[in-house]
Scaffold this motif. Sequence first.
Motif, short mmCIF file in Angstrom:
data_model
loop_
_atom_site.label_atom_id
_atom_site.label_comp_id
_atom_site.label_asym_id
_atom_site.label_seq_id
_atom_site.Cartn_x
_atom_site.Cartn_y
_atom_site.Cartn_z
N LEU A 179 39.98 50.12 27.34
CA LEU A 179 40.62 50.40 28.63
C LEU A 179 40.45 51.87 29.01
O LEU A 179 40.19 52.19 30.18
CB LEU A 179 42.09 50.02 28.57
CG LEU A 179 42.39 48.51 28.60
CD1 LEU A 179 43.86 48.25 28.32
CD2 LEU A 179 41.98 47.89 29.94
N LEU A 182 36.75 52.23 30.04
CA LEU A 182 36.46 51.63 31.34
C LEU A 182 37.02 52.47 32.49
O LEU A 182 36.39 52.58 33.55
CB LEU A 182 37.00 50.21 31.39
CG LEU A 182 36.23 49.18 30.57
CD1 LEU A 182 37.00 47.87 30.51
CD2 LEU A 182 34.84 48.95 31.14
N ASP A 183 38.18 53.05 32.29
CA ASP A 183 38.74 53.91 33.33
C ASP A 183 37.82 55.11 33.59
O ASP A 183 37.58 55.49 34.74
CB ASP A 183 40.14 54.38 32.91
CG ASP A 183 40.84 55.17 34.00
OD1 ASP A 183 41.00 54.63 35.12
OD2 ASP A 183 41.20 56.34 33.76
N CYS A 185 34.55 55.16 32.88
CA CYS A 185 33.32 54.64 33.46
C CYS A 185 33.47 54.45 34.97
O CYS A 185 32.54 54.74 35.73
CB CYS A 185 32.94 53.32 32.80
SG CYS A 185 32.29 53.49 31.12
N ARG A 186 34.62 53.97 35.39
CA ARG A 186 34.88 53.83 36.83
C ARG A 186 34.86 55.22 37.49
O ARG A 186 34.25 55.41 38.54
CB ARG A 186 36.24 53.17 37.03
CG ARG A 186 36.59 52.89 38.50
CD ARG A 186 38.10 52.73 38.68
NE ARG A 186 38.66 51.80 37.72
CZ ARG A 186 38.81 50.48 37.94
NH1 ARG A 186 38.43 49.97 39.09
NH2 ARG A 186 39.34 49.70 37.02
N ASP A 189 31.23 56.58 37.37
CA ASP A 189 30.21 55.66 37.85
C ASP A 189 29.17 55.37 36.76
O ASP A 189 27.96 55.53 36.96
CB ASP A 189 29.52 56.23 39.10
CG ASP A 189 28.77 55.17 39.89
OD1 ASP A 189 29.23 54.01 39.93
OD2 ASP A 189 27.71 55.50 40.46
N LEU A 214 38.04 42.81 31.76
CA LEU A 214 37.48 43.26 33.04
C LEU A 214 38.38 42.86 34.21
O LEU A 214 38.58 43.64 35.15
CB LEU A 214 36.08 42.69 33.22
CG LEU A 214 35.01 43.26 32.30
CD1 LEU A 214 33.74 42.43 32.37
CD2 LEU A 214 34.70 44.72 32.65
N CYS A 217 41.71 45.08 34.32
CA CYS A 217 41.62 46.44 34.88
C CYS A 217 40.84 46.47 36.19
O CYS A 217 40.57 47.56 36.72
CB CYS A 217 41.04 47.41 33.87
SG CYS A 217 39.34 47.08 33.40
N ASN A 218 40.49 45.28 36.72
CA ASN A 218 39.80 45.20 38.01
C ASN A 218 38.59 46.12 38.04
O ASN A 218 38.38 46.89 38.97
CB ASN A 218 40.77 45.54 39.15
CG ASN A 218 40.23 45.13 40.51
OD1 ASN A 218 39.44 44.18 40.61
ND2 ASN A 218 40.62 45.84 41.55
N PHE A 219 37.77 46.00 37.00
CA PHE A 219 36.61 46.88 36.86
C PHE A 219 35.54 46.49 37.87
O PHE A 219 35.30 45.30 38.11
CB PHE A 219 36.05 46.77 35.44
CG PHE A 219 35.04 47.82 35.11
CD1 PHE A 219 35.43 49.14 34.93
CD2 PHE A 219 33.70 47.50 34.96
CE1 PHE A 219 34.51 50.12 34.62
CE2 PHE A 219 32.76 48.47 34.65
CZ PHE A 219 33.17 49.79 34.48
N GLU A 221 32.45 45.19 39.58
CA GLU A 221 31.41 44.31 39.05
C GLU A 221 30.02 44.92 39.15
O GLU A 221 29.13 44.58 38.36
CB GLU A 221 31.45 42.95 39.72
CG GLU A 221 31.10 42.93 41.19
CD GLU A 221 31.17 41.50 41.75
OE1 GLU A 221 30.29 41.18 42.55
OE2 GLU A 221 32.09 40.75 41.39
N VAL A 224 28.80 46.35 35.89
CA VAL A 224 28.58 45.44 34.76
C VAL A 224 27.16 44.89 34.88
O VAL A 224 26.91 43.96 35.65
CB VAL A 224 29.62 44.31 34.73
CG1 VAL A 224 29.42 43.42 33.50
CG2 VAL A 224 31.04 44.86 34.75
#
Length: 240
Positions: A179, A182-183, A185-186, A189, A214, A217-219, A221, A224
């Motif tokens: 988590l 991923l935060d 990475c968001r 970018d 995914l 955390c509303n990653f 798409e 991915v």
Amino acid sequence: MRKIIADTHAHTIVSGHAYSTIREMASAARRRGIQVQALTEHAPKMPGTCGLYYFQNLDVIPREMDGVRMLFGAELNIMDPEGNVDLPERVCEELDLAIASMHIPCFGEGRSEDEVMRAYEAVMKKPYVKIIGHPDDSRFPTDYERLVKMAKETGTLLELNNSSLRPASFRVGTRENLLTMLDLCRQYDVAVTTGSDAHVDVDAGNFCYVSELLEYCNFPEDLVVTTDPEQLKRYLQIDL
């Protein structure tokens, strides 16, 4: 989230502690609707796995089985803080893809965060390393901002490993670590890939835990790559 159509990390019986053949893995991937299945055997320093000649002879295997595009590569072992791995560069360059991962039998345990990060940064600079495998285990203390920034700089994919998220996984702190990753990475970018890390055919293309994460955390798409064949081709630098 679009459907995950590719599995970039799995093993067959030749890895020593896995239980299915190439054709069994291909057939299982097809049944799950997977279009691209990578088989990435443990490289030679993992106890019980195959040797150098196995990786030198992968070109003899068909790249399509049961209607599934097959990729054949290696899960390289990161051996030390200098980022040395356990296959020669010339062999790695001939693989369809190379993952680099930390495993206690090869990298050891009790390493400092600085040692872990030096190793990750060194290995991501190797042009043939396309993916960092399961960077989610608290036994290898990781500065995730530093990791994500280096992934962006080098165009390396960071893996969401379904096996790591299993309730029975021996890896430590994986959900919380992913988590955090991923935060970041968001924020920066940075793209991720999905690996089942299947060691038996029933898990080929199984992303039940990754998909839940995914969604949780509303990653985005579009970050991915395994939902989009064109993105996957671009990052792996291979025809599909």
